[in-house]
Scaffold this motif. Sequence first.
Motif, mmCIF file in Angstrom:
data_model
loop_
_atom_site.group_PDB
_atom_site.id
_atom_site.type_symbol
_atom_site.label_atom_id
_atom_site.label_comp_id
_atom_site.label_asym_id
_atom_site.label_seq_id
_atom_site.Cartn_x
_atom_site.Cartn_y
_atom_site.Cartn_z
ATOM 1 N N ARG A 124 24.445 -41.324 23.328
ATOM 2 C CA ARG A 124 23.140 -41.453 22.534
ATOM 3 C C ARG A 124 22.992 -41.173 21.153
ATOM 4 N NH1 ARG A 124 20.507 -39.750 27.504
ATOM 5 N NH2 ARG A 124 21.981 -40.229 29.025
ATOM 6 N N GLU A 125 24.129 -40.713 20.440
ATOM 7 C CA GLU A 125 23.913 -40.631 19.235
ATOM 8 C C GLU A 125 24.833 -41.468 18.425
ATOM 9 O OE1 GLU A 125 21.974 -38.696 17.142
ATOM 10 O OE2 GLU A 125 20.738 -38.108 18.769
ATOM 11 N N ALA A 126 26.076 -41.575 18.962
ATOM 12 C CA ALA A 126 26.996 -42.547 17.975
ATOM 13 C C ALA A 126 26.499 -43.813 17.813
ATOM 14 C CB ALA A 126 28.219 -42.426 18.884
ATOM 15 N N TYR A 127 26.326 -44.634 18.815
ATOM 16 C CA TYR A 127 26.081 -45.923 18.745
ATOM 17 C C TYR A 127 24.484 -46.216 19.060
ATOM 18 C CZ TYR A 127 30.910 -47.643 18.827
ATOM 19 O OH TYR A 127 32.145 -48.154 18.659
ATOM 20 N N THR A 128 23.836 -46.973 18.030
ATOM 21 C CA THR A 128 22.440 -47.563 18.033
ATOM 22 C C THR A 128 22.552 -49.065 17.989
ATOM 23 O OG1 THR A 128 21.417 -45.514 17.364
ATOM 24 C CG2 THR A 128 20.142 -47.476 17.337
ATOM 25 N N PRO A 129 22.465 -49.781 19.172
ATOM 26 C CA PRO A 129 22.360 -51.298 18.963
ATOM 27 C C PRO A 129 21.216 -51.708 18.020
ATOM 28 C CG PRO A 129 22.780 -50.641 21.049
ATOM 29 C CD PRO A 129 22.266 -49.390 20.709
ATOM 30 N N ILE A 130 21.333 -52.316 17.043
ATOM 31 C CA ILE A 130 20.181 -52.825 16.112
ATOM 32 C C ILE A 130 19.402 -54.293 16.463
ATOM 33 C CG2 ILE A 130 19.465 -53.043 13.787
ATOM 34 C CD1 ILE A 130 21.456 -51.048 12.916
ATOM 35 N N THR A 131 20.348 -54.945 16.753
ATOM 36 C CA THR A 131 20.061 -56.575 17.112
ATOM 37 C C THR A 131 21.275 -57.017 17.488
ATOM 38 O OG1 THR A 131 18.385 -58.323 16.327
ATOM 39 C CG2 THR A 131 20.035 -57.508 14.629
ATOM 40 N N THR A 132 20.997 -58.553 17.932
ATOM 41 C CA THR A 132 21.851 -59.400 18.274
ATOM 42 C C THR A 132 21.397 -60.568 17.795
ATOM 43 O OG1 THR A 132 20.669 -59.793 20.455
ATOM 44 C CG2 THR A 132 22.474 -58.157 20.436
ATOM 45 N N GLY A 133 22.177 -61.803 18.010
ATOM 46 C CA GLY A 133 21.769 -63.093 17.828
ATOM 47 C C GLY A 133 22.145 -63.600 16.261
ATOM 48 N N LEU A 134 23.025 -62.758 15.803
ATOM 49 C CA LEU A 134 23.248 -62.927 14.426
ATOM 50 C C LEU A 134 24.463 -64.083 14.027
ATOM 51 C CD1 LEU A 134 22.962 -59.339 13.040
ATOM 52 C CD2 LEU A 134 21.244 -61.256 12.670
ATOM 53 N N GLY A 135 24.810 -64.850 15.007
ATOM 54 C CA GLY A 135 25.896 -65.849 15.044
ATOM 55 C C GLY A 135 27.213 -64.877 14.745
ATOM 56 N N SER A 136 28.104 -65.844 13.713
ATOM 57 C CA SER A 136 29.522 -65.525 13.744
ATOM 58 C C SER A 136 29.752 -64.530 12.434
ATOM 59 C CB SER A 136 30.471 -66.583 13.956
ATOM 60 O OG SER A 136 31.801 -65.924 13.680
ATOM 61 N N SER A 137 29.221 -63.357 12.487
ATOM 62 C CA SER A 137 29.087 -62.305 11.266
ATOM 63 C C SER A 137 30.485 -62.003 10.633
ATOM 64 C CB SER A 137 28.314 -61.134 11.616
ATOM 65 O OG SER A 137 28.669 -60.145 10.554
ATOM 66 N N GLU A 138 30.853 -62.257 9.473
ATOM 67 C CA GLU A 138 32.158 -61.706 8.991
ATOM 68 C C GLU A 138 31.691 -60.750 7.766
ATOM 69 O OE1 GLU A 138 35.301 -63.982 8.354
ATOM 70 O OE2 GLU A 138 35.080 -65.061 10.029
ATOM 71 N N GLY A 139 30.662 -61.013 7.022
ATOM 72 C CA GLY A 139 30.516 -60.051 5.982
ATOM 73 C C GLY A 139 29.053 -59.213 6.275
ATOM 74 N N LEU A 140 29.115 -58.118 5.694
ATOM 75 C CA LEU A 140 27.584 -57.017 6.024
ATOM 76 C C LEU A 140 27.746 -56.154 4.649
ATOM 77 C CD1 LEU A 140 25.632 -55.942 7.932
ATOM 78 C CD2 LEU A 140 27.480 -54.348 8.769
ATOM 79 N N THR A 148 17.377 -52.353 4.920
ATOM 80 C CA THR A 148 17.815 -53.628 5.415
ATOM 81 C C THR A 148 19.176 -53.855 5.163
ATOM 82 O OG1 THR A 148 15.508 -54.267 4.372
ATOM 83 C CG2 THR A 148 17.624 -56.193 4.622
ATOM 84 N N ALA A 149 19.499 -54.542 6.431
ATOM 85 C CA ALA A 149 21.091 -55.038 6.344
ATOM 86 C C ALA A 149 21.181 -56.566 6.023
ATOM 87 C CB ALA A 149 21.581 -54.768 7.597
ATOM 88 N N TYR A 150 22.142 -57.035 5.188
ATOM 89 C CA TYR A 150 22.473 -58.555 4.987
ATOM 90 C C TYR A 150 23.604 -58.912 5.758
ATOM 91 C CZ TYR A 150 18.838 -57.441 1.580
ATOM 92 O OH TYR A 150 17.646 -57.004 0.901
ATOM 93 N N VAL A 151 23.489 -59.707 6.577
ATOM 94 C CA VAL A 151 24.761 -60.224 7.531
ATOM 95 C C VAL A 151 24.929 -61.547 7.237
ATOM 96 C CG1 VAL A 151 25.372 -60.581 9.618
ATOM 97 C CG2 VAL A 151 23.697 -58.758 9.247
ATOM 98 N N ALA A 152 26.309 -61.997 6.826
ATOM 99 C CA ALA A 152 26.744 -63.315 6.315
ATOM 100 C C ALA A 152 27.323 -63.936 7.915
ATOM 101 C CB ALA A 152 27.719 -63.139 5.509
ATOM 102 N N ASP A 153 26.760 -65.117 8.135
ATOM 103 C CA ASP A 153 27.143 -65.700 9.471
ATOM 104 C C ASP A 153 28.070 -66.892 8.873
ATOM 105 O OD1 ASP A 153 27.539 -67.355 11.673
ATOM 106 O OD2 ASP A 153 25.163 -68.097 11.681
ATOM 107 N N ARG A 154 29.315 -66.840 9.233
ATOM 108 C CA ARG A 154 30.281 -67.941 8.827
ATOM 109 C C ARG A 154 30.144 -69.177 9.488
ATOM 110 N NH1 ARG A 154 36.877 -66.741 8.059
ATOM 111 N NH2 ARG A 154 37.107 -68.748 6.551
#
Length: 392
Positions: A124-140, A148-154
């Motif tokens: 209930r507390e540890a994990y909160t899924p924020i979103t999906t469909g961000l491609g092949s993320s390598e950097g965050l 805001t989060a900035y997600v790099a899709d390689r």
Amino acid sequence: MSFGNVFDKGGDQHGSAEKSAEKLRKNTPGAKDVSKDVRDLEEERDPWLVRQTAHGAFGAMEFLAGLFRNAKEVSTAQRQVSEDPQAVTRTASSNVKACGPLKVEISEKDMPKMDELSKYIDYREAYTPITTGLGSSEGLAVDPSKNTAYVADRVGRKLSAVDLTTGAQRVIARDLGDVGDVKVDGKGHAYVTDYGGGRLLVVNLSDGSFTPVSNLTGAYGVALDVKEGKAYVAEYSEGKLIEVDLDSKGIREAAIGLNTAAGNINCVAVDGKGKAYVGGTVGSLQEVDLADGKYHVLANLSGTNVVRVELDGAGRAYVADPEQGGRLHEITLADGGHRVVAVGLEWCKGLALDAAGGRIHVSNQQGRLWRITKSATEALGGVGKVVPPPGT
């Protein structure tokens, strides 16, 4: 109805309070009979909070019912005083009964069950899924001031912005090349490594435009020292840590030979006090003195790929490790002690801390972005791991 009216009419109202208390008792977790509705509620919500809330309401109703009964006795005694002065002692006795000390009892059923508490912490507390469909993320990277989060899709060669509250996402910049890592400076810019192109790029977050900062063969991991106006780039195959002056664009080798102990080097984090921490493919985390380039292995994490490292500013480093189902490690900088604090992260290669907010963010090559509550990784005396709920 005000409390004044309740007590003025104690003889009329205490019966309804008793009925309410009896009705609540029948539907209270831990009371003699537990209804199906309540059991369902306990399954859907945190059992500890539900139990305590219900017991608190139950106790309040029992308490008020007693006061109503005693208020009736007080009212009766007061009428007797007006008719019989000798009844004063009885009146005093009635008042003592009405306002006397409460007896508080805590039974075993009022205490949290460890399996329920563990489930609450883990799911209930540890994990909160924020979103999906961000491609092949390598950097965050995360900018808490903008939530805001900035997600790099390689694979997609792009940088996306994600609202950390709603999960809404949009592409900030495209055609960034072989994106490896990303960091933001809090001033409207993101610094992105292009591994295949051998470049460090600066991206304008307002319009998505970008320009090269420096040409750096094998540029993969990046860290920023915003105060000093420097970027530090981990050159994957060369085993070099390169310092880049963001104003003059000048570069220098801050350390070399880092691949000797750590295989290829993946990532870097800096503490703003003259130290850098470099992670490698064979599970080593090395501490580097940026003044003279000297370094030593701080921790060896067997069977680990230290692909990202972040510092919490309180003497701990956190490491994203895509091996064995995806893990998050905590390392104590003072002595190199380490432990696994989260599992089930899949092929995780993005890691960012919001130290002030007590949150850890992780992205992976399956396109998921999670928030992990930092306090949950320290639960139960710092023993054990947090795991994501099934299906996330």
